[in-house]
Design an enzyme around this catalytic site. Sequence first.
Site, PDB file in Angstrom:
ATOM      1  CG  ASP A   1      52.470 -26.045  40.536  1.00  0.00           C
ATOM      2  OD1 ASP A   1      53.084 -25.184  40.126  1.00  0.00           O
ATOM      3  OD2 ASP A   1      52.867 -27.190  40.152  1.00  0.00           O
TER       4      ASP A   1
ATOM      5  CG  ASP B   1      52.581 -21.495  36.149  1.00  0.00           C
ATOM      6  OD1 ASP B   1      53.213 -21.251  37.130  1.00  0.00           O
ATOM      7  OD2 ASP B   1      53.078 -22.424  35.138  1.00  0.00           O
TER       8      ASP B   1
ATOM      9  CG  ASP C   1      35.514 -25.628  39.871  1.00  0.00           C
ATOM     10  OD1 ASP C   1      35.433 -25.089  41.208  1.00  0.00           O
ATOM     11  OD2 ASP C   1      34.570 -26.369  39.708  1.00  0.00           O
TER      12      ASP C   1
ATOM     13  CE  LYS D   1      35.947 -29.588  42.083  1.00  0.00           C
ATOM     14  NZ  LYS D   1      34.921 -28.646  41.410  1.00  0.00           N
TER      15      LYS D   1
END
Length: 355
Positions: free
Chosen positions: A244, A248, A220, A188
């Site tokens: 993380d 997922d 993002d 980011k």
Amino acid sequence: MKTYKIALIKGDGIGPEIIDEATKVLDSVASCFDFDFKYEEVLMGGCAYDETGDPLPQETITAALSSDAVLFGAIGGEKWDSLPREKRPESGLLRFRKELGVYANLRPAVVYDELINASSLKPDVIAGVDLMVVRELIGGIYFGEPKGRDENKGWNTMVYTKDEIVRIAHTAFNIAMERSKRVCSVDKANVLDVSQLWRETVEEVAKEYPDVELSHMYVDNAAMQLIRDPKQFDVMLTGNIFGDILSDEASMLSGSIGLLPSASVGSKIGVYEPIHGSAPDIAGQGIANPIATISSASMMLRYALGEVEAANRIDAAIKKALKEGYRTQDLAQHDAKEVCSTSEMGSIIANYTAK
Ligand code: NAD
């Protein structure tokens, strides 16, 4: 005959159920080769807290450090959520990773052809997806100081040192060299100073790997691109919290979080574990999918023990079980020949492994 010493941490929730299936498959594959396993079962998480008052007893660290590898289920659950933070199962897990120095978490996300209809995404978007998330595991915002909270404020700090970025970047580039030679570093950097250092450092390390193509993506955008066109990724290199979340997300490409394994490696002993948690909502019902854990056991054979042939055998047995139409409840759809329990799925894979 070689004997490998494996520290077994079953943990909480579905942890014991899925680890039992992984050891069933490991014992089955070992019977076809010239090695066997000696398991040492030790406690971590809520069950360790209940028994000893500490979610990570010293005995567990000692057993892990004197083993060839650690096979880990999952920890946590509502029962322990109101404990002070340092007593919570998750704190034990973070401390464990730090003690073992496992700074690199490797999370492959592969879409099995047999499960192409299990994903919530269109088949043509996900067919052939084969990516690896390389997540930094013992730095970043989960560990940074200062952290704390009072009544009106809570704070955490995202910190990375240059050395921490260099070592995880080398891991990602080395893995890319064995794959399609593409690394996408996710950060980011448009907002965070720590991400600017991350990006500059990754650029520097990349100079040592001229054959690997490096790209950068804001987190993002990466979250969006993973759903829009996941096939564009080979190795995704990222920090602790971004990895993380993205891994997922990547798990849903394959159809279920119950499919995805991981390896956490560093300078000492590696930890092999499914990416999912302890799934308290389904614990004790015999419906958890054991494939993520069985697949983690396969990664353990491949990366920690060098038993590549045995690992290939397990991977092939998982594919065969899926091809034959066996499904646990999380994957059961109209194409399931048979909906299996956790233990039935483990036995089917173990049988195919031995054949
Ligand atoms: P979770 O991964 O445990 O569960 C999320 C959802 O996925 C649930 O609906 C669950 O039933 C399902 N699921 C997970 N694994 C499955 C499997 N093998 N087969 C079928 N379905 C499966 O995440 P959560 O609910 O956010 O967390 C539950 C607990 O696990 C919390 O205490 C959390 O802190 C802990 N946790 C532990 C780890 C770990 O041990 N490494 C990782 C993540 C979460």
